[in-house]
Design an enzyme around this catalytic site. Structure first.
Site, PDB file in Angstrom:
ATOM      1  CG  LEU A  43      -2.124  -0.970   1.101  1.00  0.00           C
ATOM      2  CD1 LEU A  43      -2.951  -0.924   2.375  1.00  0.00           C
ATOM      3  CD2 LEU A  43      -2.996  -0.644  -0.096  1.00  0.00           C
ATOM      4  CG  HIS A 266      -3.152  -9.809  15.560  1.00  0.00           C
ATOM      5  ND1 HIS A 266      -4.327 -10.417  15.931  1.00  0.00           N
ATOM      6  CD2 HIS A 266      -3.516  -8.758  14.767  1.00  0.00           C
ATOM      7  CE1 HIS A 266      -5.350  -9.781  15.386  1.00  0.00           C
ATOM      8  NE2 HIS A 266      -4.889  -8.768  14.675  1.00  0.00           N
ATOM      9  CB  SER A 284     -10.000  -9.914  10.761  1.00  0.00           C
ATOM     10  OG  SER A 284     -10.321  -8.569  11.053  1.00  0.00           O
ATOM     11  NE  ARG A 330      -4.464  -5.575  15.965  1.00  0.00           N
ATOM     12  CZ  ARG A 330      -4.158  -5.345  14.705  1.00  0.00           C
ATOM     13  NH1 ARG A 330      -2.910  -5.079  14.354  1.00  0.00           N
ATOM     14  NH2 ARG A 330      -5.101  -5.342  13.782  1.00  0.00           N
ATOM     15  NE  ARG A 435      -0.351  -2.190  12.748  1.00  0.00           N
ATOM     16  CZ  ARG A 435      -1.463  -2.861  12.465  1.00  0.00           C
ATOM     17  NH1 ARG A 435      -2.620  -2.230  12.439  1.00  0.00           N
ATOM     18  NH2 ARG A 435      -1.435  -4.152  12.230  1.00  0.00           N
ATOM     19  CG  LEU A 441      -4.892  -1.643   5.957  1.00  0.00           C
ATOM     20  CD1 LEU A 441      -6.237  -2.142   5.455  1.00  0.00           C
ATOM     21  CD2 LEU A 441      -3.766  -2.326   5.211  1.00  0.00           C
TER      22      LEU A 441
END
Length: 642
Positions: A43, A266, A284, A330, A435, A441
């Site tokens: 990205l 995660h 996810s 997280r 994060r 993204l």
């Protein structure tokens, strides 16, 4: 090494606008005279390449895949944050800024994070214009869902494949510029070294993965958009080809490496299921919107989940964090999952898993609604585990995912090497020690579409640059060094495979060392032990690794060996950084620094800084530099999600 963050003066909300106005410009007629190299087509890289080409620069873009569409950004599932406040639930740029600063445990720059929040809304408009199929409400407006670390719904999504859809949007913009001749696309090329001329980044050396041919490429500036270093652990959610090589080679040429110990674990991944596993699969974070996390209250309870009645289940996140529940950040969710398993309440064959249960959501909303939100994620889980989440809970466990550390950059996204920029996950700048979900993204596209163009123009407009050709001495010297490195990698294979080890065998050993001592929890004794054992693994690699074939052909063993050689060197500063930071913050949990409730305990007086490591030469100890973090708009406080 001098660290000047170049943060603009003035009120926080005006810094970026004032900076853009005061930055140097390159007029449209002159832009075509400049060549920019972009390494990476995720990205950040794809959006930067498309944007710079659209502005008129000549762009050369490099990726290791056969197509930019295969960059690891496609793996992102849950969504992308923006402060649009479509839900009218109290969101704002200021709140997104604060949630990000707090989520990162007050270990990131205010100015960078506020800029990220500012441009987040532009990203959504850009992507909608590109045709990205975001989920929509019945009336046609864009839908939002919640994510960890926030009490508002600000995450835009496309089912469970948001990264893929956003990358296709960036790829379409990139393809247009390739067709227009403004971007020269180099696929199957791996960056092997950075070339400096008069102390400035002026090009790279690459290896053609198919033929093995080495080549040099010159430019006026170089942008690295090469992702993170999570694969140092061997098992991670990263694509198999993700690596630290480009960033590490730049580091060895003088680019400072910031906060390498900040590695996000995660909480929502499919657990490890065997010794021969090569990677882990992410489920996810968006699933925690409707899935409830629990374990049996009784340690060692091996009954099937459906046989355990409600009163014998421990919904530990909901009871411990009533305000945020299953949507805690997280790092908090990961630590608590580990805590439950350490207490003997883990589930599954390894007892290293917890349940993520959708039964209540299905009963409340119906199967059709849940499948509309998460259908492809449910299918992926079932294909991997042979278990249907519609009928029984998912089993999840934390795994290495994202790296907050990266090349140090100033406000202009430039490293300590003039002319070398780092964007997206490759830099350290926006996420601090942890994060928030759906912010990767956001950062990648913010850097590529809306920030790096201003920064490049300011650099080129401020620095007269002589023309440099790829045939000049600095390039030929770098080429020779790369050839020597390849020859060294192949040297231990000359006697044949007998008594030798494969690249993966040694990589697994490194990964286990890092996971055990520099993973979810760290302590001084374990880190010092890792620092002593690391040289033994490094020596084993150089003495016994077996790489069949040559360097003048397609040779995946050679590719992996080169990346592992860099991981083995990089692991030293990761461990040293964790050892030097004697506090807990965000994802970095030092067991010696916890509250009475086992939460991360920061030491703002001693560690409110960015740790930046300088390479002093092969075999020499790296030097630690510090960039002090100044908070003028928020007050660092003990994080609480209760």
């Amino acid at each position: 090494m001098e660290l000047n963050a170049n943060i603009p003066s003035g009120p926080l909300a005006e810094k970026w606008d004032n900076h853009r106005f005061s930055s140097k410009l390159v007029n449209p007629a002159n832009r075509r005279k400049y060549r920019i190299i972009v390494v990476g087509t995720g990205l950040a890289g794809a959006s930067a390449s498309a944007t710079l080409a659209e502005q008129g620069y000549e762009v050369s873009t490099f990726c290791i895949q056969d197509s930019p569409r295969r960059a690891h950004s496609i793996a992102a599932q849950g969504g992308i944050n923006a402060a649009k406040n479509y839900q009218n639930d109290g969101d704002s740029i200021q709140r997104l800024f604060y949630d990000t600063i707090k989520g990162g445990d007050f270990r990131s720059r205010e100015a960078n994070v506020y800029r990220l929040a500012q441009v987040s809304n532009n990203i959504i408009d850009q992507c909608v214009a590109q045709g990205v199929p975001f989920a929509r409400e019945y009336g046609g407006t864009l839908a939002n869902r919640s994510f960890g670390g926030a009490q508002v719904s600000r995450t835009f999504y496309a089912r469970g494949q948001t990264g893929q859809q956003l990358l296709l949007g960036a790829y379409s913009a990139l393809s247009r510029q390739i067709k227009n001749g403004k971007v020269t696309m180099h696929t199957r090329q791996e960056m092997m070294d950075l070339v400096l001329v008069d102390g400035k980044a002026r090009g790279i050396v690459t290896r053609d993965i198919i033929s093995g041919k080495l080549s040099s490429h010159s430019a006026d500036a170089v942008i690295l958009a090469t992702g993170g270093y999570g694969n140092a652990y061997f098992l991670s959610t990263n694509a198999m080809a993700s690596n630290v090589t480009a960033a590490w080679r730049a580091h060895k040429k003088g680019a400072g490496f910031a906060n390498p110990c900040f590695v996000q674990i995660h909480p929502t991944c499919i657990p490890v299921h065997g010794h021969f596993q090569s990677k882990l699969t992410l489920m996810s974070e968006s699933l925690r919107n409707d899935g409830r996390v629990w374990v049996p209250k009784k340690p060692g309870d091996s009954r099937r989940p459906g046989s355990i009645p409600e009163e014998e289940r421990d919904y530990y996140l909901e009871s411990k964090y009533p305000s945020f529940g299953n949507l805690v950040p997280r790092d908090v969710a990961s630590r608590n999952a580990k805590e439950q398993c350490d207490e003997g309440k883990g589930v599954g064959t390894t007892n290293l898993a917890v349940y993520l249960d959708f039964a209540e959501a299905i009963q409340r909303d119906g199967k059709a609604t849940i499948l509309k939100k998460y259908g492809n994620l449910f299918q992926m889980y079932e294909k991997i585990t042979a278990s249907n989440p519609l009928h029984e809970p998912m089993m999840i466990y934390p795994a290495v995912h994202y790296t907050m550390g990266g090349l140090w950059v100033d406000y202009n996204l430039m490293t300590t090497i003039p002319g070398l920029f780092a964007i997206g996950e490759c830099n350290f700048s926006d996420h601090g020690a942890n994060r928030l979900g759906a912010s990767a993204l956001m950062q990648g596209l913010a850097d590529g579409y809306f920030i790096v163009g201003t920064c490049i123009a300011n650099y080129l407009g401020s620095n007269p640059l002589a023309t440099v050709e790829a045939s000049e001495q600095p390039f030929t010297e770098a080429l020779k060094q790369v050839q020597a490195n390849i020859a060294r990698l192949l040297k231990s294979s000359e006697g044949g495979p007998e008594g030798k080890l494969t690249v993966d065998e040694i990589h697994k050993e490194l990964g286990l060392l890092l996971w055990d001592h520099c993973g979810m929890a760290r302590n001084k004794e374990g880190l010092e032990k890792a620092l002593k054992e690391l040289p033994l693994i490094q020596k084993k690699f150089w003495d016994t690794v077996y790489i069949p074939g040559t360097g003048e052909e397609l040779n995946q063993s050679l590719e992996r060996a080169g990346r592992l050689a860099d991981f083995l060197e990089f692991a030293e500063i990761m461990i040293r950084d964790a050892l030097a930071r004697e506090e807990s913050c965000g994802c970095h949990l030092r067991e010696e620094s916890q509250t009475e409730e086992n939460e991360a305990k920061r030491d703002d007086a001693g560690y409110s800084h960015v740790s930046v490591w300088e390479h002093m030469g092969d075999g020499e100890e790296p030097t630690l530099h510090k960039e002090d973090l100044i908070f003028e708009n928020v007050t660092p406080s003990q994080r609480s999600y209760k």
